[in-house]
Design a protein around this motif. Sequence first.
Motif, PDB file in Angstrom:
ATOM      1  N   GLU A   1       3.161   4.344  -1.023  1.00 45.74           N
ATOM      2  CA  GLU A   1       3.402   5.190  -2.189  1.00 45.74           C
ATOM      3  C   GLU A   1       4.781   5.805  -2.066  1.00 45.74           C
ATOM      4  O   GLU A   1       5.318   5.962  -0.974  1.00 45.74           O
ATOM      5  CB  GLU A   1       2.351   6.304  -2.238  1.00 45.74           C
TER       6      GLU A   1
ATOM      7  N   CYS B   1      -1.538  -0.662 -12.661  1.00 42.56           N
ATOM      8  CA  CYS B   1      -1.309  -1.436 -11.431  1.00 42.56           C
ATOM      9  C   CYS B   1      -0.667  -2.786 -11.739  1.00 42.56           C
ATOM     10  O   CYS B   1      -0.010  -3.385 -10.887  1.00 42.56           O
ATOM     11  CB  CYS B   1      -2.618  -1.682 -10.698  1.00 42.56           C
TER      12      CYS B   1
ATOM     13  N   LYS C   1      -5.555  13.155  -7.872  1.00 41.42           N
ATOM     14  CA  LYS C   1      -4.670  12.721  -6.782  1.00 41.42           C
ATOM     15  C   LYS C   1      -4.509  13.847  -5.783  1.00 41.42           C
ATOM     16  O   LYS C   1      -4.248  14.993  -6.152  1.00 41.42           O
ATOM     17  CB  LYS C   1      -3.294  12.330  -7.353  1.00 41.42           C
TER      18      LYS C   1
ATOM     19  N   ARG D   1      -8.411   6.295 -13.871  1.00 44.33           N
ATOM     20  CA  ARG D   1      -7.667   5.110 -14.249  1.00 44.33           C
ATOM     21  C   ARG D   1      -6.620   5.502 -15.280  1.00 44.33           C
ATOM     22  O   ARG D   1      -6.886   6.290 -16.187  1.00 44.33           O
ATOM     23  CB  ARG D   1      -8.665   4.101 -14.832  1.00 44.33           C
TER      24      ARG D   1
ATOM     25  N   ILE E   1       2.222   8.226 -11.313  1.00 40.00           N
ATOM     26  CA  ILE E   1       1.014   7.397 -11.423  1.00 40.00           C
ATOM     27  C   ILE E   1       1.178   6.384 -12.549  1.00 40.00           C
ATOM     28  O   ILE E   1       0.829   5.210 -12.406  1.00 40.00           O
ATOM     29  CB  ILE E   1      -0.234   8.285 -11.629  1.00 40.00           C
TER      30      ILE E   1
ATOM     31  N   ASN F   1       3.049   3.502 -11.377  1.00 36.60           N
ATOM     32  CA  ASN F   1       2.481   2.834 -10.206  1.00 36.60           C
ATOM     33  C   ASN F   1       3.293   3.110  -8.944  1.00 36.60           C
ATOM     34  O   ASN F   1       3.262   2.334  -7.994  1.00 36.60           O
ATOM     35  CB  ASN F   1       2.367   1.317 -10.441  1.00 36.60           C
TER      36      ASN F   1
ATOM     37  N   LYS G   1       0.831  -1.209   0.000  1.00 38.04           N
ATOM     38  CA  LYS G   1       0.000   0.000   0.000  1.00 38.04           C
ATOM     39  C   LYS G   1       0.863   1.256   0.000  1.00 38.04           C
ATOM     40  O   LYS G   1       0.340   2.361   0.049  1.00 38.04           O
ATOM     41  CB  LYS G   1      -0.897   0.013   1.246  1.00 38.04           C
TER      42      LYS G   1
ATOM     43  N   PHE H   1      -0.612   5.892  -6.188  1.00 35.55           N
ATOM     44  CA  PHE H   1      -1.895   5.386  -6.674  1.00 35.55           C
ATOM     45  C   PHE H   1      -2.862   6.547  -6.815  1.00 35.55           C
ATOM     46  O   PHE H   1      -2.958   7.390  -5.929  1.00 35.55           O
ATOM     47  CB  PHE H   1      -2.461   4.356  -5.707  1.00 35.55           C
TER      48      PHE H   1
END
Lengths: 270, 247, 291
Positions: A268, B72, B9, B63, B52, B55, A266, B58
Amino acid sequence: MQLLWPIAIITFKEGIRNRSIYGISLLALLMLLANFVISGMVAQEVSKVAVDIALSAISFSGLLLVLFVGINLMAKDLDRKTIYMVMAKPISRSQYLIGKYIGVILLITVCMSLLSFFAAVSLLLIKFGHPTFFQRFSWLMVGLSFFFTTLMLILVAALSFLFSSFTSTSFLTFILTIISYIIGMSLNDVKALVEAPQSVGITVSPVTVKIVQAAYYVFPNLSLFDIKLQAAHGLPVPVTYVIGIVAYTMVYSVIVMTMACLIFRKKEFP
Amino acid sequence: MISFASVSKEFKEGVAAKRVRALSNLTLEIERGQIFGFLGPNGAGKSTTIKILLNLIFPDSGRATIRGMDVCDKNVRRFVGYLPENPYFYDYLTAEELLWFGGKSSGMAKSAIVERSNLLLDKVQLLESRKRPLRTYSKGMVQRAGLALALIHNPDVVILDEPMSGLDPIGRKMVGDIILELKKEGKTVFFSSHILSDVERLCDRVGIIVGGQLRLTGCVAEILKGGDTLEDAFMREVHIAGLKEVR
Amino acid sequence: MRVSRIFPIVLLVVFIPVHFNIISYVSQANRNLANGDEVNVLLPSPILKITSLDYDGLVSDALYFKAMLFYGSTYVGEQQRKIFDWEYTWFYNTLTAATDLDPYFLDPYFLANGVLGWEAKRVAEANLLLAKGSHYRNWDYWLPFYLGFNYYYFLSDNTKAAEYVMQAAQKPGADPFFSVFASRLAYKGNRTENAIIFLEGVLKTSRNETMRKDYKIRIATLKLMLTLEKGVAVYKERTGNNPEKLSVLVEQHIIDRIPEDPYGGEFYVDNDGAVKTTSDLRYMKKENSKK
């Protein structure tokens, strides 16, 4: 596995070429040299003091290795964003973490083998100098103690991975790892103390006892890996205990690394 | 080839968890074989967009896909090459080992890695220093080594975050030539920059992002047709966004 | 040469001697600082065990060395020792802690026996440690042997003494003379002779120079006492009485002269006819060395 290997290899290479390794090895060699002087001062059990010092020197240098090289291998990736380069490859976060861990295990194993070799040479020379005071000396037990120390370091390294999976700086990981090491090493004795506090004439509240008992299951019990006393006196350690310790290392590392992977998935990297 | 569908984001900042909008509702389509220049002032959201795509972070909503696959999925990165902004690699590894890692982790065979890494190192003029640890490299050399790493597995999509920063004019020309070569090979290149002359020279299309919002996309030729320079268009967009923020 | 190049050199030339002066002053001043008997402070063993992490053995070694160096430092001149009673207490506590951390460590037991038994006449404490050592080191024959001897020589408990020495004789590798010795101990008498036999046995295995020196002087003194005891026995055979003074033996030409006690005391004969010395086999404190 095919993807873990390249990460493990570059982690190992990066670690083994680190300048800190030279410093740590130098420290270990100095301690082993001091062993010649100190064990010469003993009247009877030269072997016990020589083994004590050799094993402690290796265990201490190993700890420095994990703290100053092992942690950095993981934490510097995050600090300096080296991880971008790795994550740009078709590698999942869990694979990255496990590959790194395998690299660190490789590093610990190689360094410990090397240091243990030097320690064994120093013991051999001392034994040569005082042959009559090495009656209960056993190479098997000394080797087993080296092996246990290595396992202990592998466990501590797993914990450092867990910590760096959720902390933001390597310094915090460093502190948390040291704290867990100290707790892990003293846990057995602390538990014994709070469960029988009258031995030093103190009183312990029942809450403290519960906390310590809980910690006993959460933190790794690192003192189980300490068989220096048995090695120093050539006392026997049953095979079942060895199997138990190996199993404990594996199970605990797997649990810790699984948790680390769950958190890391999870994470980042802004 | 690369597509963003209303990607947003937010970042939490500091202890007070103050929310900072880094990217709002980004929708963007980049076609195969295009060289797309992503423009914007510092902190506009260029790096966020790129992270993004890789990846590394997130999206809160929306998308992002490459070749129709969600980013992803780690397998997306089999055909993506990436050069981070101000890249930093391992201190004690050599450029050769770095490329070995890049190739190996992309599933390349050993002989192919050696062949391709020699080719690329020659192209970025690091062939002679390939056996030196990276910590002895200058900033420009590290940047060039990073570029070689991004291209080692011959990716279809190349994403470059500020590839020109920290390079001398010779280095900039080298990178420019490599980008043009990639275009010739039919690769898709997505790169961010704030050096407008480079963008003008290299790109088919540009996008201008200010304050997390995509202000303008279009062909370079079209923008220039109106008599504007790219700088005019850029300054105008920044100015409009800036005025809005003041109000 | 320009000033900026000379200046650092001048700085070093001036400051290095100053550094030596300061360090010697500060370390001198540090010695004069008011402080308590810090040497008497020792953490309880359970706490020591916690704080020594996985270096229990090393801490045990360190405590042993500390005790040994302390004992070595108590020589205040040729054949002079200055140890206070509380220092013996610290010594005992330190060796107890050392053997709590590593109960298998042989050297602290040896040191405790030599110092606490012979020197301090704190036989109970010495025996406590020896018993602990014999319990853990159940393969070792020296510790029960020492224990047995202490019971015999210092506590005059012949039954216990013989029991422990027999125990020692049964351990693997034990010297065959142990079982002979055990049967000797079962009888009262021959105390001095037995002590000499015991100490010569110990001397054979001891390597510590300080302890060896102590043992050698002790054996020499005991041998002198043995000669005197034999003289007393001859006198008693002749006259049927114990001599009132040792000088009587010289008058009777049984011995040439009364030897000097290496410990600085004087030999005498008590009412039961036993030969003793005012030094009690310890270095006599000279009048001027009292603190």
